[in-house]
Design a protein around this motif. Structure first.
Motif, PDB file in Angstrom:
ATOM      1  N   UNK A   1     -12.481   2.834  -3.364  1.00 11.02           N
ATOM      2  CA  UNK A   1     -12.126   2.852  -1.943  1.00 11.02           C
ATOM      3  C   UNK A   1     -10.631   3.104  -1.785  1.00 11.02           C
ATOM      4  N   UNK A   2     -10.232   3.412  -0.550  1.00  8.42           N
ATOM      5  CA  UNK A   2      -8.801   3.501  -0.270  1.00  8.42           C
ATOM      6  C   UNK A   2      -8.201   2.126  -0.074  1.00  8.42           C
ATOM      7  N   UNK A   3      -6.991   2.105   0.408  1.00  9.06           N
ATOM      8  CA  UNK A   3      -6.288   0.852   0.654  1.00  9.06           C
ATOM      9  C   UNK A   3      -6.548   0.372   2.075  1.00  9.06           C
TER      10      UNK A   3
ATOM     11  N   UNK B   1      -1.983   7.672  -7.239  1.00  9.80           N
ATOM     12  CA  UNK B   1      -2.275   6.415  -7.930  1.00  9.80           C
ATOM     13  C   UNK B   1      -2.776   6.749  -9.323  1.00  9.80           C
TER      14      UNK B   1
ATOM     15  N   UNK C   1       4.856   7.458  -4.074  1.00  7.48           N
ATOM     16  CA  UNK C   1       5.017   8.289  -2.890  1.00  7.48           C
ATOM     17  C   UNK C   1       5.250   9.736  -3.308  1.00  7.48           C
TER      18      UNK C   1
ATOM     19  N   UNK D   1       0.216   2.010   8.061  1.00  9.20           N
ATOM     20  CA  UNK D   1      -0.381   3.245   7.570  1.00  9.20           C
ATOM     21  C   UNK D   1      -1.835   2.997   7.219  1.00  9.20           C
TER      22      UNK D   1
ATOM     23  N   UNK E   1       5.302   0.331  -3.533  1.00  7.70           N
ATOM     24  CA  UNK E   1       4.229  -0.583  -3.914  1.00  7.70           C
ATOM     25  C   UNK E   1       4.537  -1.304  -5.219  1.00  7.70           C
ATOM     26  N   UNK E   2       3.992  -2.511  -5.339  1.00 11.83           N
ATOM     27  CA  UNK E   2       3.915  -3.159  -6.633  1.00 11.83           C
ATOM     28  C   UNK E   2       2.800  -2.534  -7.447  1.00 11.83           C
ATOM     29  N   UNK E   3       2.689  -2.951  -8.691  1.00 10.54           N
ATOM     30  CA  UNK E   3       1.709  -2.348  -9.598  1.00 10.54           C
ATOM     31  C   UNK E   3       0.304  -2.870  -9.379  1.00 10.54           C
TER      32      UNK E   3
ATOM     33  N   UNK F   1      -5.101   4.343   5.205  1.00 12.24           N
ATOM     34  CA  UNK F   1      -5.351   5.159   4.024  1.00 12.24           C
ATOM     35  C   UNK F   1      -6.773   5.713   3.997  1.00 12.24           C
ATOM     36  N   UNK F   2      -6.907   6.899   3.446  1.00  6.49           N
ATOM     37  CA  UNK F   2      -8.204   7.456   3.138  1.00  6.49           C
ATOM     38  C   UNK F   2      -8.728   6.898   1.831  1.00  6.49           C
ATOM     39  N   UNK F   3      -9.919   7.337   1.442  1.00  2.32           N
ATOM     40  CA  UNK F   3     -10.555   6.825   0.234  1.00  2.32           C
ATOM     41  C   UNK F   3     -10.040   7.501  -1.029  1.00  2.32           C
TER      42      UNK F   3
ATOM     43  N   UNK G   1      -1.980  -4.964   0.807  1.00  2.00           N
ATOM     44  CA  UNK G   1      -3.154  -4.105   0.932  1.00  2.00           C
ATOM     45  C   UNK G   1      -4.188  -4.544  -0.103  1.00  2.00           C
TER      46      UNK G   1
ATOM     47  N   UNK H   1       8.460   5.276   4.083  1.00  2.00           N
ATOM     48  CA  UNK H   1       7.995   5.263   2.696  1.00  2.00           C
ATOM     49  C   UNK H   1       7.731   3.845   2.237  1.00  2.00           C
TER      50      UNK H   1
ATOM     51  N   UNK I   1       1.097  10.939   5.064  1.00  2.28           N
ATOM     52  CA  UNK I   1       1.722  10.652   3.771  1.00  2.28           C
ATOM     53  C   UNK I   1       0.737  10.982   2.647  1.00  2.28           C
TER      54      UNK I   1
ATOM     55  N   UNK J   1       0.201   9.889  -1.412  1.00  3.70           N
ATOM     56  CA  UNK J   1       0.573   9.032  -2.526  1.00  3.70           C
ATOM     57  C   UNK J   1      -0.308   9.398  -3.710  1.00  3.70           C
TER      58      UNK J   1
ATOM     59  N   UNK K   1      -4.057   9.760  -2.740  1.00  2.00           N
ATOM     60  CA  UNK K   1      -4.349   9.059  -1.499  1.00  2.00           C
ATOM     61  C   UNK K   1      -3.538   9.642  -0.358  1.00  2.00           C
TER      62      UNK K   1
ATOM     63  N   UNK L   1       1.032   3.115 -11.193  1.00  2.00           N
ATOM     64  CA  UNK L   1       0.805   2.497  -9.890  1.00  2.00           C
ATOM     65  C   UNK L   1       0.755   3.537  -8.791  1.00  2.00           C
ATOM     66  N   UNK L   2       1.173   3.138  -7.615  1.00  2.00           N
ATOM     67  CA  UNK L   2       1.145   4.010  -6.450  1.00  2.00           C
ATOM     68  C   UNK L   2       2.516   4.643  -6.244  1.00  2.00           C
TER      69      UNK L   2
END
Lengths: 114, 113
Positions: free
Chosen positions: A42-44, B37, B45, B102, A104-106, B104-106, A36, A101, B33, B35, B91, B42-43
């Protein structure tokens, strides 16, 4: 359990140079893998994904990634960096079909130097 | 709508106050979902909805966090008695059942002062 390691929290490349962002994963089952991109505030946005089949996956904006099971890697590449590629990139894994689920990486922040 | 919509985009709240974050998924997407951040983490869940049910709430960090989804569409994430460590970007994402992709929103940037 799954995990993702992205080597290098910051990567700088010159405009026109090769982009290589590294991602290694661990998964007890055949994984589904994703890259991503996130632009500021912004989002992903999904760049590309590997589920099954061909191990070289092409995505948007000229990016591609290769799934290497023996190396547990899914590195992201682009032959020639553009200024607009400056963003943060996230590698993610899930356990495949039926799994929801993402782990994610960092993230790796890519800077492109003119 | 065309994409996942989250509101507000930014929220500043005082420590101890409750906040509600809203997510409008892509029309027809059954899975939703949340999440979080944050710097250093990081991200992460938080929770997953299939329809209006949440089969997995394992990522909610404490009982101050709750979420609901109504009509198989809009979801609200509520944080009670906010703490400074709740400051993060929240998110939301949605997907079709069985899809691995998936959207994602902003995000909502929450700042607790």
């Amino acid at each position: 359990a799954q995990s993702v390691t992205q080597l290098g929290s910051h990567v700088s490349v010159s405009e026109g140079a090769l982009v290589l962002l590294r991602c290694n994963y661990s998964s007890s089952v055949p994984p589904y893998l994703f890259w991503y991109v996130q632009y500021p505030n912004q989002g992903l946005q999904l760049l590309l994904k590997y589920t099954t089949g061909a191990t070289l996956v092409k995505g948007i904006n000229g990016f591609e990634a290769e799934f290497k099971k023996s190396e547990t890697s899914f590195h992201l590449t682009k032959p020639s960096a553009h200024m607009s590629d400056a963003a943060e990139y996230f590698c993610a894994v899930n356990s495949g079909a039926g799994s929801y689920q993402l782990t994610f990486g960092k993230g790796t922040k890519l800077s492109v130097i003119p | 709508g065309a994409g996942v919509s989250q509101s507000p985009s930014n929220k500043v709240t005082e420590k101890g106050k409750d906040v509600e974050l809203r997510c409008d998924p892509i029309s027809g997407h059954t899975a939703l979902y949340w999440y979080r951040q944050s710097l250093g983490q990081g991200l992460e869940f938080l929770i997953y909805f299939q329809g209006n049910s949440a089969p997995d709430k394992s990522g909610l960090p404490s009982d101050r966090f709750s979420a609901e989804r109504t009509g198989g569409s809009v979801s609200t994430l509520t944080i009670q008695r906010t703490q400074q460590e709740d400051s993060a970007v929240y998110l939301c994402a949605s997907s079709n059942t069985g899809s691995t992709e998936a959207f994602f929103g902003q995000g909502t940037r929450l700042t607790v002062v």
